[in-house]
Design a protein around this motif. Structure first.
Motif, PDB file in Angstrom:
ATOM      1  N   SER A   1       0.624  -1.240   0.028  1.00 31.27           N
ATOM      2  CA  SER A   1       0.121  -0.063  -0.038  1.00 31.27           C
ATOM      3  C   SER A   1       0.724   1.327   0.178  1.00 31.27           C
ATOM      4  O   SER A   1       1.443   1.460  -1.093  1.00 31.27           O
ATOM      5  CB  SER A   1      -1.009   0.008   1.349  1.00 31.27           C
TER       6      SER A   1
ATOM      7  N   SER B   1      -0.334  -4.322  -3.758  1.00 30.63           N
ATOM      8  CA  SER B   1      -1.267  -3.289  -3.571  1.00 30.63           C
ATOM      9  C   SER B   1      -0.810  -2.122  -3.711  1.00 30.63           C
ATOM     10  O   SER B   1      -0.994  -1.048  -3.113  1.00 30.63           O
ATOM     11  CB  SER B   1      -2.002  -3.290  -2.210  1.00 30.63           C
TER      12      SER B   1
ATOM     13  N   SER C   1      -4.847  -6.483  -6.609  1.00 34.31           N
ATOM     14  CA  SER C   1      -6.092  -7.475  -6.540  1.00 34.31           C
ATOM     15  C   SER C   1      -7.269  -6.701  -7.517  1.00 34.31           C
ATOM     16  O   SER C   1      -7.130  -5.555  -7.805  1.00 34.31           O
ATOM     17  CB  SER C   1      -7.101  -7.288  -5.069  1.00 34.31           C
TER      18      SER C   1
ATOM     19  N   ASP D   1      -9.479  -3.815  -5.864  1.00 32.41           N
ATOM     20  CA  ASP D   1      -8.691  -2.947  -5.131  1.00 32.41           C
ATOM     21  C   ASP D   1      -9.343  -1.558  -5.434  1.00 32.41           C
ATOM     22  O   ASP D   1      -8.723  -1.141  -6.621  1.00 32.41           O
ATOM     23  CB  ASP D   1      -7.150  -3.053  -4.898  1.00 32.41           C
TER      24      ASP D   1
ATOM     25  N   TYR E   1      -7.948   1.100  -4.492  1.00 29.50           N
ATOM     26  CA  TYR E   1      -6.902   2.178  -4.506  1.00 29.50           C
ATOM     27  C   TYR E   1      -5.877   1.716  -5.579  1.00 29.50           C
ATOM     28  O   TYR E   1      -5.033   2.761  -5.699  1.00 29.50           O
ATOM     29  CB  TYR E   1      -6.112   1.912  -3.101  1.00 29.50           C
ATOM     30  N   ALA E   2      -6.064   0.829  -6.256  1.00 30.65           N
ATOM     31  CA  ALA E   2      -5.214   0.190  -7.272  1.00 30.65           C
ATOM     32  C   ALA E   2      -5.199   1.176  -8.474  1.00 30.65           C
ATOM     33  O   ALA E   2      -6.082   1.925  -8.586  1.00 30.65           O
ATOM     34  CB  ALA E   2      -5.320  -1.138  -7.889  1.00 30.65           C
TER      35      ALA E   2
ATOM     36  N   GLY F   1      -9.631  -7.666  -2.656  1.00 29.06           N
ATOM     37  CA  GLY F   1      -9.625  -6.424  -2.021  1.00 29.06           C
ATOM     38  C   GLY F   1      -8.300  -5.584  -2.139  1.00 29.06           C
ATOM     39  O   GLY F   1      -7.597  -5.597  -3.121  1.00 29.06           O
ATOM     40  N   HIS F   2      -8.025  -5.030  -0.849  1.00 27.23           N
ATOM     41  CA  HIS F   2      -6.752  -4.312  -0.752  1.00 27.23           C
ATOM     42  C   HIS F   2      -5.717  -5.262  -0.381  1.00 27.23           C
ATOM     43  O   HIS F   2      -4.684  -4.640   0.139  1.00 27.23           O
ATOM     44  CB  HIS F   2      -6.920  -2.962  -0.092  1.00 27.23           C
TER      45      HIS F   2
ATOM     46  N   ASP G   1      -9.694  -8.743   4.155  1.00 21.67           N
ATOM     47  CA  ASP G   1      -9.764  -9.352   2.970  1.00 21.67           C
ATOM     48  C   ASP G   1      -9.392 -10.820   3.001  1.00 21.67           C
ATOM     49  O   ASP G   1      -8.980 -11.441   1.964  1.00 21.67           O
ATOM     50  CB  ASP G   1      -9.053  -8.843   1.776  1.00 21.67           C
TER      51      ASP G   1
END
Length: 203
Positions: free
Chosen positions: A82, A108, A147, A150, A152-153, A175-176, A181
């Motif tokens: 992240s 992620s 993912s 996701d 935020y991807a 998910g993230h 997840d």
């Protein structure tokens, strides 16, 4: 005279870079990964970055460089999640030669829409990434795990990966890639860490 042989030093060291709001909870796959590697005799650095709820790019970059300096001359492996992936992409473009690493895994990675005041991470945004400078920070091409669900991807993750020269594996519906997840124990990331020739990535 008794022959006392000293244990062989580890052949590699790992550095784990967590993301926003991450206080290294035991249920997170990064905690699980650190413990799994250590049980196998591997050396792992898993630092808590200052103020993970209100991160500072300058402070985090300073700590990242200090941790990289402690990896020594063994194989040097970075695993980021992240906001940790954004930290790596920002820092990698200005790393001195002595801080270069061997392998990097971005889990992620964040798209442009993820950086905003609401998420408290605007200064980590990665505009105008120089693929050549990022590539020069590691001996092997970067690997990413993204993912398919996701939020935020990167919006077009395949194009993002191609432009950066990153090999990418897509996990369906993950998910993230957080404990929420279902990512506490994660054999796929452990397999990648232990096998430097591995390219494909499993769940």
């Amino acid at each position: 005279m008794t022959d006392i042989s000293l244990p062989k030093p580890p052949v590699r060291r790992f550095l784990l870079l967590h993301g926003l709001d991450n206080h290294r909870p035991k249920e997170h796959w990064m905690w699980w990964l650190a413990e799994s590697l250590r049980r196998r005799g591997e050396q792992v650095l898993y630092p808590q970055f200052p103020a993970p709820d209100r991160p500072s790019l300058g402070t985090w970059t300073e700590l990242l460089r200090a941790e990289l300096a402690q990896l020594g001359d063994r194989e040097r492996v970075v695993v980021a999640h992240s906001l940790g992936t954004a930290l790596w992409l920002r820092a990698a473009q200005n790393l001195p030669d002595e801080l270069r690493v061997d392998r990097v895994l971005l889990v992620s990675p964040l798209g442009e829409q993820a950086f905003c005041a609401e998420n408290r991470n605007e200064e980590f945004a990665v505009p105008d990434v120089d693929p050549e400078r990022v590539a020069a920070a590691s001996d092997k091409p970067l690997r990413a795990v993204i993912s398919t669900t996701d939020p935020y991807a990167p919006v077009d993750a395949a194009t993002w990966a191609k432009e950066l020269g990153v090999g990418v594996d897509f996990l369906p519906g993950a998910g993230h890639i957080t404990p929420g997840d279902g990512y506490g124990p994660w054999p796929g990331v452990l397999d990648w860490c232990l096998d430097e020739s591995r390219t494909g990535f499993g769940s």
